[in-house]
Design a protein around this motif. Structure first.
Motif, PDB file in Angstrom:
ATOM      1  N   TYR A  27      43.596  27.799  37.103  1.00  0.00           N
ATOM      2  CA  TYR A  27      44.986  27.977  36.708  1.00  0.00           C
ATOM      3  C   TYR A  27      45.850  27.523  37.872  1.00  0.00           C
ATOM      4  N   GLN A  28      47.155  27.537  37.693  1.00  0.00           N
ATOM      5  CA  GLN A  28      48.058  27.046  38.729  1.00  0.00           C
ATOM      6  C   GLN A  28      47.897  27.818  40.032  1.00  0.00           C
ATOM      7  N   ASN A  29      47.833  29.142  39.959  1.00  0.00           N
ATOM      8  CA  ASN A  29      47.787  29.964  41.165  1.00  0.00           C
ATOM      9  C   ASN A  29      46.471  30.693  41.392  1.00  0.00           C
ATOM     10  N   SER A  30      45.517  30.531  40.478  1.00  0.00           N
ATOM     11  CA  SER A  30      44.276  31.292  40.588  1.00  0.00           C
ATOM     12  C   SER A  30      43.133  30.582  39.882  1.00  0.00           C
ATOM     13  N   ALA A  31      41.943  31.170  40.022  1.00  0.00           N
ATOM     14  CA  ALA A  31      40.745  30.631  39.390  1.00  0.00           C
ATOM     15  C   ALA A  31      39.957  31.774  38.767  1.00  0.00           C
ATOM     16  N   VAL A  32      39.322  31.500  37.630  1.00  0.00           N
ATOM     17  CA  VAL A  32      38.380  32.443  37.048  1.00  0.00           C
ATOM     18  C   VAL A  32      37.027  32.127  37.669  1.00  0.00           C
ATOM     19  N   VAL A  33      36.382  33.154  38.216  1.00  0.00           N
ATOM     20  CA  VAL A  33      35.145  32.977  38.964  1.00  0.00           C
ATOM     21  C   VAL A  33      34.035  33.797  38.313  1.00  0.00           C
ATOM     22  N   GLU A  34      32.885  33.159  38.107  1.00  0.00           N
ATOM     23  CA  GLU A  34      31.702  33.852  37.609  1.00  0.00           C
ATOM     24  C   GLU A  34      30.951  34.420  38.801  1.00  0.00           C
ATOM     25  N   ILE A  35      30.721  35.734  38.780  1.00  0.00           N
ATOM     26  CA  ILE A  35      30.004  36.398  39.861  1.00  0.00           C
ATOM     27  C   ILE A  35      28.679  36.923  39.310  1.00  0.00           C
ATOM     28  N   SER A  36      27.798  37.364  40.206  1.00  0.00           N
ATOM     29  CA  SER A  36      26.505  37.875  39.759  1.00  0.00           C
ATOM     30  C   SER A  36      26.682  39.201  39.018  1.00  0.00           C
ATOM     31  N   HIS A  37      25.713  39.500  38.176  1.00  0.00           N
ATOM     32  CA  HIS A  37      25.738  40.762  37.428  1.00  0.00           C
ATOM     33  C   HIS A  37      25.725  41.947  38.388  1.00  0.00           C
ATOM     34  N   ASP A  38      24.923  41.845  39.457  1.00  0.00           N
ATOM     35  CA  ASP A  38      24.850  42.926  40.445  1.00  0.00           C
ATOM     36  C   ASP A  38      26.191  43.149  41.142  1.00  0.00           C
ATOM     37  N   ASP A  39      26.866  42.057  41.516  1.00  0.00           N
ATOM     38  CA  ASP A  39      28.189  42.194  42.138  1.00  0.00           C
ATOM     39  C   ASP A  39      29.175  42.823  41.167  1.00  0.00           C
ATOM     40  N   ALA A  40      29.114  42.437  39.906  1.00  0.00           N
ATOM     41  CA  ALA A  40      30.014  43.011  38.898  1.00  0.00           C
ATOM     42  C   ALA A  40      29.800  44.524  38.786  1.00  0.00           C
ATOM     43  N   ILE A  41      28.551  44.941  38.767  1.00  0.00           N
ATOM     44  CA  ILE A  41      28.249  46.375  38.690  1.00  0.00           C
ATOM     45  C   ILE A  41      28.751  47.098  39.936  1.00  0.00           C
ATOM     46  N   ASN A  42      28.497  46.517  41.123  1.00  0.00           N
ATOM     47  CA  ASN A  42      28.941  47.145  42.369  1.00  0.00           C
ATOM     48  C   ASN A  42      30.455  47.285  42.435  1.00  0.00           C
TER      49      ASN A  42
END
Length: 62
Positions: A27-42
């Motif tokens: 996006y203009q000011n940001s990005a959608v980032v895919e993170i690991s499942h473990d990081d998402a849980i943490n």
């Protein structure tokens, strides 16, 4: 500061943790980032995607 492109691997800090992820949408000011499942849980997220402002990450691999 260089902006990441789709597919770039970036790192950013969230809740005193350094997170790595792959940019999936820009996006203009940001990005959608895919993170690991473990990081998402943490982080307490119900999804493995998060939004990061362009000012708040470093590009690791293009």
């Amino acid at each position: 500061m260089a902006k990441a492109k789709e597919g770039h691997v970036i790192s950013f800090k969230r809740d005193n943790m350094t997170i790595k992820g792959r940019v999936s949408i820009l996006y203009q000011n940001s990005a959608v980032v895919e993170i690991s499942h473990d990081d998402a849980i943490n982080l307490g997220y119900s999804t493995d995607r998060t939004v990061v402002n362009h000012k708040n990450y470093k590009i690791l691999k293009s």
